[in-house]
Design a protein around this motif. Structure first.
Motif, PDB file in Angstrom:
ATOM      1  N   ARG A   2       0.830  -1.192   0.000  1.00  9.25           N
ATOM      2  CA  ARG A   2       0.000   0.000   0.000  1.00  9.25           C
ATOM      3  C   ARG A   2       0.874   1.255   0.000  1.00  9.25           C
ATOM      4  O   ARG A   2       0.576   2.221  -0.702  1.00  9.25           O
ATOM      5  N   TYR A   3       1.962   1.245   0.776  1.00  7.64           N
ATOM      6  CA  TYR A   3       2.845   2.405   0.848  1.00  7.64           C
ATOM      7  C   TYR A   3       3.606   2.618  -0.462  1.00  7.64           C
ATOM      8  O   TYR A   3       3.844   3.745  -0.879  1.00  7.64           O
ATOM      9  N   LEU A   5       2.479   1.810  -3.449  1.00  8.50           N
ATOM     10  CA  LEU A   5       1.494   2.362  -4.372  1.00  8.50           C
ATOM     11  C   LEU A   5       1.237   3.835  -4.071  1.00  8.50           C
ATOM     12  O   LEU A   5       1.142   4.661  -4.987  1.00  8.50           O
ATOM     13  N   LEU A   6       1.165   4.172  -2.804  1.00  6.50           N
ATOM     14  CA  LEU A   6       0.973   5.564  -2.403  1.00  6.50           C
ATOM     15  C   LEU A   6       2.169   6.425  -2.814  1.00  6.50           C
ATOM     16  O   LEU A   6       1.999   7.548  -3.304  1.00  6.50           O
ATOM     17  N   ALA A   7       3.383   5.897  -2.669  1.00  4.28           N
ATOM     18  CA  ALA A   7       4.586   6.637  -3.072  1.00  4.28           C
ATOM     19  C   ALA A   7       4.614   6.846  -4.579  1.00  4.28           C
ATOM     20  O   ALA A   7       4.965   7.931  -5.064  1.00  4.28           O
ATOM     21  N   ILE A   8       4.238   5.839  -5.349  1.00  4.44           N
ATOM     22  CA  ILE A   8       4.200   5.969  -6.813  1.00  4.44           C
ATOM     23  C   ILE A   8       3.141   6.985  -7.224  1.00  4.44           C
ATOM     24  O   ILE A   8       3.375   7.834  -8.092  1.00  4.44           O
ATOM     25  N   LEU A   9       2.008   6.940  -6.598  1.00  3.44           N
ATOM     26  CA  LEU A   9       0.938   7.892  -6.888  1.00  3.44           C
ATOM     27  C   LEU A   9       1.360   9.317  -6.540  1.00  3.44           C
ATOM     28  O   LEU A   9       1.111  10.256  -7.307  1.00  3.44           O
ATOM     29  N   LEU A  10       2.026   9.500  -5.421  1.00  2.00           N
ATOM     30  CA  LEU A  10       2.502  10.820  -5.014  1.00  2.00           C
ATOM     31  C   LEU A  10       3.555  11.343  -5.986  1.00  2.00           C
ATOM     32  O   LEU A  10       3.522  12.525  -6.377  1.00  2.00           O
TER      33      LEU A  10
END
Length: 139
Positions: A2-3, A5-10
């Motif tokens: 999840r982290y 994916l969140l880092a890639i999205l950010l």
């Protein structure tokens, strides 16, 4: 997971935001003194040219300002970019040189001048402009 994916999205959001700002939201840069001097030099050489600034999507470490000269009695513009350093100007000139529709890129100090979309039928005017640019000395 999840982290990650969140880092890639950010990261995608930051990159997209910077690109959107540079491409659409950043104000158009005013012409540099060298660009104004080139316009005066073209006029002195008998080429009536009107400068107009153009929005560019480059970082200011690559290009400080961009614009074009509209020649009276000729339909195609002359593009010019002002770079912050001579090294950046040479890198910009080399990048333009690799494009098939941007002809005859010339570097004069920190300015890079080229002919976008000019062709074989414009060679007479290109020679006139190239001679005028060749005799220009940046101040």
């Amino acid at each position: 997971m999840r982290y990650a994916l969140l880092a890639i999205l950010l990261a995608a959001l930051l990159f997209g935001g910077e690109w959107t700002y540079r491409s659409f939201l950043r104000p158009v840069d005013p012409p540099t003194p060298e660009m104004v001097a080139l316009g005066e030099h073209l006029k002195a050489a008998g080429l009536l040219a009107r400068f107009y600034p153009v929005r560019h999507g480059f970082r200011h470490s690559q290009v400080s300002a961009h614009g074009a000269y509209e020649l009276t009695s000729f339909p195609l513009p002359i593009s010019v970019s002002a770079c912050p350093t001579e090294e950046a100007a040479e890198a910009h000139r080399q990048a333009i040189e690799r494009s098939p529709n941007l002809l005859n890129p010339t570097r004069k100090g920190r300015l890079v001048i080229w002919f976008p979309m000019w062709g074989d039928d414009t060679s007479e005017m290109m020679v006139k402009v190239s001679n005028a640019v060749a005799s220009f000395g940046p101040r």
